[in-house]
Design an enzyme around this catalytic site. Structure first.
Site, short mmCIF file in Angstrom:
data_model
loop_
_atom_site.label_atom_id
_atom_site.label_comp_id
_atom_site.label_asym_id
_atom_site.label_seq_id
_atom_site.Cartn_x
_atom_site.Cartn_y
_atom_site.Cartn_z
N HIS A 1 -12.63 -6.18 -24.48
CA HIS A 1 -11.66 -5.42 -23.69
C HIS A 1 -11.64 -5.89 -22.23
O HIS A 1 -11.50 -5.09 -21.30
CB HIS A 1 -11.94 -3.91 -23.75
CG HIS A 1 -12.26 -3.42 -25.11
ND1 HIS A 1 -11.34 -3.38 -26.13
CD2 HIS A 1 -13.42 -2.97 -25.65
CE1 HIS A 1 -11.92 -2.92 -27.24
NE2 HIS A 1 -13.18 -2.67 -26.96
N CYS A 2 -11.79 -7.20 -22.03
CA CYS A 2 -11.79 -7.82 -20.69
C CYS A 2 -12.92 -7.29 -19.80
O CYS A 2 -12.80 -7.26 -18.58
CB CYS A 2 -10.45 -7.64 -20.00
SG CYS A 2 -9.08 -8.40 -20.92
N THR A 3 -14.00 -6.85 -20.41
CA THR A 3 -15.12 -6.32 -19.62
C THR A 3 -16.45 -6.92 -20.08
O THR A 3 -17.44 -6.22 -20.27
CB THR A 3 -15.20 -4.78 -19.73
OG1 THR A 3 -15.40 -4.43 -21.11
CG2 THR A 3 -13.96 -4.11 -19.20
#
Length: 94
Positions: free
Chosen positions: A49-51
């Site tokens: 999740h782009c994290t």
């Protein structure tokens, strides 16, 4: 749901929380959870999740995320919870 580690503030935290639930289950990859839930007609997201730095900090390889909104019904939430329990049972029975 037993065995599910939820990330983020508790629902009763000051300011509340968003209507999404990022979670991790030790020993089961988020992509596997997502795939089995999909076969039950339940769509969630899985991955980083782009994290990626946050996942590194949390010491998890990926997370699953269920998102709800005003158009979701209580029955749909109940369906998600039941399907998640069935999915986790599948992996613990292996």
């Amino acid at each position: 749901v037993e065995g599910v580690r939820i990330f983020g503030p508790k629902p009763d935290a000051p300011g509340g929380r968003a209507a999404l639930c990022a979670f991790h289950v030790e020993g089961v990859h988020a992509n596997d959870i997502s795939m089995i839930l999909d076969q039950s007609g339940v769509a969630i997201r899985s991955g980083h999740h782009c994290t990626q730095p946050l996942h590194t900090y949390l010491k998890v390889n990926a997370s699953a995320r269920a998102s709800m909104y005003i158009y979701n019904t209580k029955e749909e939430v109940d369906t998600f919870v039941a399907a998640l329990k069935d999915t986790l049972a599948f992996f613990t029975d292996l």
